[in-house]
Motif scaffolding. Structure first.
Motif, PDB file in Angstrom:
ATOM      1  N   ARG A 104       0.834  -1.428   0.181  1.00 46.84           N
ATOM      2  CA  ARG A 104      -0.195   0.091   0.411  1.00 46.84           C
ATOM      3  C   ARG A 104       0.813   0.661  -0.278  1.00 46.84           C
ATOM      4  O   ARG A 104       1.962   1.527   0.852  1.00 46.84           O
ATOM      5  N   LEU A 114      -3.114   3.427  -2.411  1.00 51.44           N
ATOM      6  CA  LEU A 114      -2.702   3.112  -3.718  1.00 51.44           C
ATOM      7  C   LEU A 114      -2.360   1.458  -2.861  1.00 51.44           C
ATOM      8  O   LEU A 114      -1.817   1.648  -3.103  1.00 51.44           O
ATOM      9  N   HIS A 115      -3.851   0.072  -3.456  1.00 54.67           N
ATOM     10  CA  HIS A 115      -3.261  -0.471  -3.088  1.00 54.67           C
ATOM     11  C   HIS A 115      -3.325  -2.222  -4.542  1.00 54.67           C
ATOM     12  O   HIS A 115      -3.324  -1.528  -5.857  1.00 54.67           O
ATOM     13  N   PHE A 116      -1.875  -2.653  -3.767  1.00 51.11           N
ATOM     14  CA  PHE A 116      -1.031  -3.514  -4.577  1.00 51.11           C
ATOM     15  C   PHE A 116      -1.201  -4.738  -4.238  1.00 51.11           C
ATOM     16  O   PHE A 116      -1.050  -4.782  -3.187  1.00 51.11           O
ATOM     17  N   THR A 171      -2.419   7.697 -10.306  1.00 50.52           N
ATOM     18  CA  THR A 171      -1.097   7.053  -9.758  1.00 50.52           C
ATOM     19  C   THR A 171      -0.104   7.919 -11.085  1.00 50.52           C
ATOM     20  O   THR A 171       1.560   7.153  -9.901  1.00 50.52           O
ATOM     21  N   ARG A 200       4.468   0.360 -17.261  1.00 48.87           N
ATOM     22  CA  ARG A 200       2.661  -0.868 -17.200  1.00 48.87           C
ATOM     23  C   ARG A 200       3.140  -1.691 -18.394  1.00 48.87           C
ATOM     24  O   ARG A 200       2.961  -1.223 -19.634  1.00 48.87           O
ATOM     25  N   ARG A 338       0.375  -5.070  -8.890  1.00 44.88           N
ATOM     26  CA  ARG A 338      -1.336  -5.347  -9.904  1.00 44.88           C
ATOM     27  C   ARG A 338      -1.804  -4.463  -8.954  1.00 44.88           C
ATOM     28  O   ARG A 338      -2.532  -4.812  -7.432  1.00 44.88           O
ATOM     29  N   MET A 339      -2.949  -3.679  -9.397  1.00 45.48           N
ATOM     30  CA  MET A 339      -3.373  -2.453  -8.265  1.00 45.48           C
ATOM     31  C   MET A 339      -4.645  -3.163  -8.799  1.00 45.48           C
ATOM     32  O   MET A 339      -5.047  -3.734  -9.719  1.00 45.48           O
ATOM     33  N   THR A 340      -4.798  -3.024  -7.125  1.00 47.05           N
ATOM     34  CA  THR A 340      -6.374  -4.066  -6.887  1.00 47.05           C
ATOM     35  C   THR A 340      -7.366  -2.942  -6.617  1.00 47.05           C
ATOM     36  O   THR A 340      -8.648  -2.983  -6.874  1.00 47.05           O
ATOM     37  N   VAL A 342      -8.210   1.608  -5.276  1.00 49.16           N
ATOM     38  CA  VAL A 342      -7.690   2.983  -4.804  1.00 49.16           C
ATOM     39  C   VAL A 342      -8.600   3.628  -3.967  1.00 49.16           C
ATOM     40  O   VAL A 342      -9.859   3.571  -4.248  1.00 49.16           O
ATOM     41  N   GLU A 355     -10.664  -2.829  -8.717  1.00 52.35           N
ATOM     42  CA  GLU A 355     -10.379  -4.111 -10.079  1.00 52.35           C
ATOM     43  C   GLU A 355     -11.794  -4.800 -10.737  1.00 52.35           C
ATOM     44  O   GLU A 355     -11.893  -4.991 -11.839  1.00 52.35           O
TER      45      GLU A 355
END
Length: 473
Positions: A104, A114-116, A171, A200, A338-340, A342, A355
């Motif tokens: 995060r 931002l959660h990844f 982002t 990306r 991988r962004m999951t 926000v 996502e």
């Protein structure tokens, strides 16, 4: 008699600059500062712990590189200290119950977050083992890296896309704010020693709403272009003898009869050795023109006049331009993010993007109404608590004035004020007062409970304890 020394650095009237340049390896005051934290320090595992240490190296020098986490520490402990320490970003590593590693990136004090999900990662030691000539341990980490982002924005994206355009812009802004800004006209090239690349991955399908980033970290080195390897080694040897700390070695010419054999190379002496005929790898890296910034000898008026007659001004400028080739050496770590999700706040608040979960316009309006209602209720609770505290203080002052208590008794009665505070969870007045204390220990290093209890005991109580222990034995 010797003249007395006048102190001009620390005394009144010293002409010290208001904004001093940062020390080597230190970040300036206005630069962003970050903390890389393991949430649940003993539960993430050794590999994720090492990954967090590697990411701290990437964020150098503007990060807490010696941060010690405790299992008892919570996120609120770190958030409390961000304001006083000037921390602008939190990078939080954690591991879910299913075994997934999550990252995060939160902007303090109000978000967004931002959660990844870390799908794949390689540690720095794994990257070095795979290299023939690894690099590291030098002066690469005394300056922040240069951030390069590729393919973050999609040309045809809009607000209705699977990955909306405002998410791509958000982002980009969050990652740019992690590092200090640079000015290409004033930033010296020698200060750029590392590169952080965020690439990306393109979507496999138009309907694919994934946002995947590849995280790479490189060191930058430059070498003169068009010069053979023997000449580069001789140049390095010349610099070695002129330096104070002599580390390394000079070329071994013991088995050669003449220096020409070393320069020409080969048994037949087929000619001058170049990069293409040296037997080493071809130089396929990009070549750039660099203006020489080293100090030069000041010429006299007669020498300048003679030089101006022989050469024009354009030739003089060309002499200072040097062609060098840029080499990138990977330092690590590598990550596939991988962004999951926000979130609007700091690891809390309403979800701005997800996502897998997509809401209709009506559901979004209902959620916004619900969040607005929660916000109003929270504000009403705070006002009520503040009014209650003020009311109790006024009642106490009135009682003291009525009874005519002395100031000493009033000071002794201040200890009972804690009973009048509201003790309702994290929103209580007592918790807010703890958050405002200057000596709040966010890392849990102030001492164990046994030591705190021992400080409160008097000497007589300790003697009673010793007597009881002696009677038992």
């Amino acid at each position: 008699m010797a003249k007395s020394r006048t102190k001009k650095r620390t005394h009144v009237g010293a002409n010290n600059p208001k904004h001093k340049a940062p020390l080597t390896g230190r970040s300036a005051i206005q630069d962003p500062k970050s903390m890389v934290i393991r949430i649940g320090a003993g539960e993430v595992g050794s590999s994720v712990s090492q990954l967090a240490k590697d990411v701290r190296q990437v964020m150098e020098p503007g990060t807490a590189s010696r941060l010690k986490e405790r299992r008892a520490n919570r996120l609120r402990d770190y958030v409390t200290m961000t304001g006083s320490l000037g921390v602008t970003h939190l990078l939080l590593f954690s591991r879910s119950e299913s075994g997934n590693t999550n990252l995060r990136i939160a902007t303090t004090p109000r978000g967004p977050t931002l959660h990844f999900r870390v799908e794949k990662y390689s540690l720095c030691k794994d990257v070095r083992k795979a290299q023939r000539h690894p690099k590291g341990g030098g002066k690469e980490y005394i300056t922040p890296p240069l951030l390069i982002m590729n393919n973050i924005s999609t040309p045809g994206a809009d607000a209705n896309s699977k990955v909306p355009k405002h998410l791509e812009s958000l982002t980009t802004t969050v990652f740019q704010s992690l590092f200090p800004r640079i000015n290409p006209q004033t930033t010296p090239l020698k200060s750029i020693r590392r590169v952080l690349l965020l690439n990306r991955e393109p979507a496999k399908d138009k309907d694919d709403g994934s946002f995947v980033l590849n995280f790479r970290h490189y060191a930058i080195t430059t070498k003169p272009a068009g010069v053979s390897k023997p000449l580069r080694r001789l140049d390095a040897a010349e610099k070695l003898f002129s330096a104070k700390n002599r580390k390394g070695g000079v070329p071994n010419l013991g088995k050669l009869e003449d220096i020409s054999e070393y320069m020409i190379g080969g048994e037949n002496g087929e000619g001058y050795m170049t990069d293409g005929t040296s037997g080493s790898e071809m130089d396929t890296d990009a070549e750039v023109e660099v203006l020489e910034d080293a100090p030069r000898r000041v010429l006299s008026a007669k020498a300048r006049a003679a030089k101006s007659e022989s050469t024009d001004q354009g030739a003089d400028n060309d002499e200072r331009v040097e062609r060098r080739r840029v080499i990138l050496t990977e330092l690590g770590p590598r990550m596939k993010l991988r962004m999951t999700k926000v979130e609007e706040g700091l690891c809390s608040g309403k979800t701005m993007w997800h996502e897998h979960i997509h809401k209709s316009q009506q559901e979004i309006r209902e959620l916004e109404k619900r969040w607005e209602q929660r916000k109003q209720e929270k504000e009403a609770r705070r006002k009520e608590q503040k009014a209650n505290v003020e009311k109790k203080r006024k009642e106490k002052e009135a009682n003291k004035a009525k009874n005519g208590k002395s100031e000493e008794n009033a000071e002794g009665g201040d200890d009972d004020d804690d009973d009048d505070y509201n003790m309702d969870g994290n929103n209580s007045d007592l918790f807010d007062e703890m958050m405002e204390e200057d000596e709040f220990d966010s890392e849990g290093l102030a001492g164990d409970a046994e030591e705190a209890l021992g400080e409160q005991m008097d000497e007589d109580e300790w003697e009673d304890e010793r007597e009881e222990i002696a009677d038992e034995h």
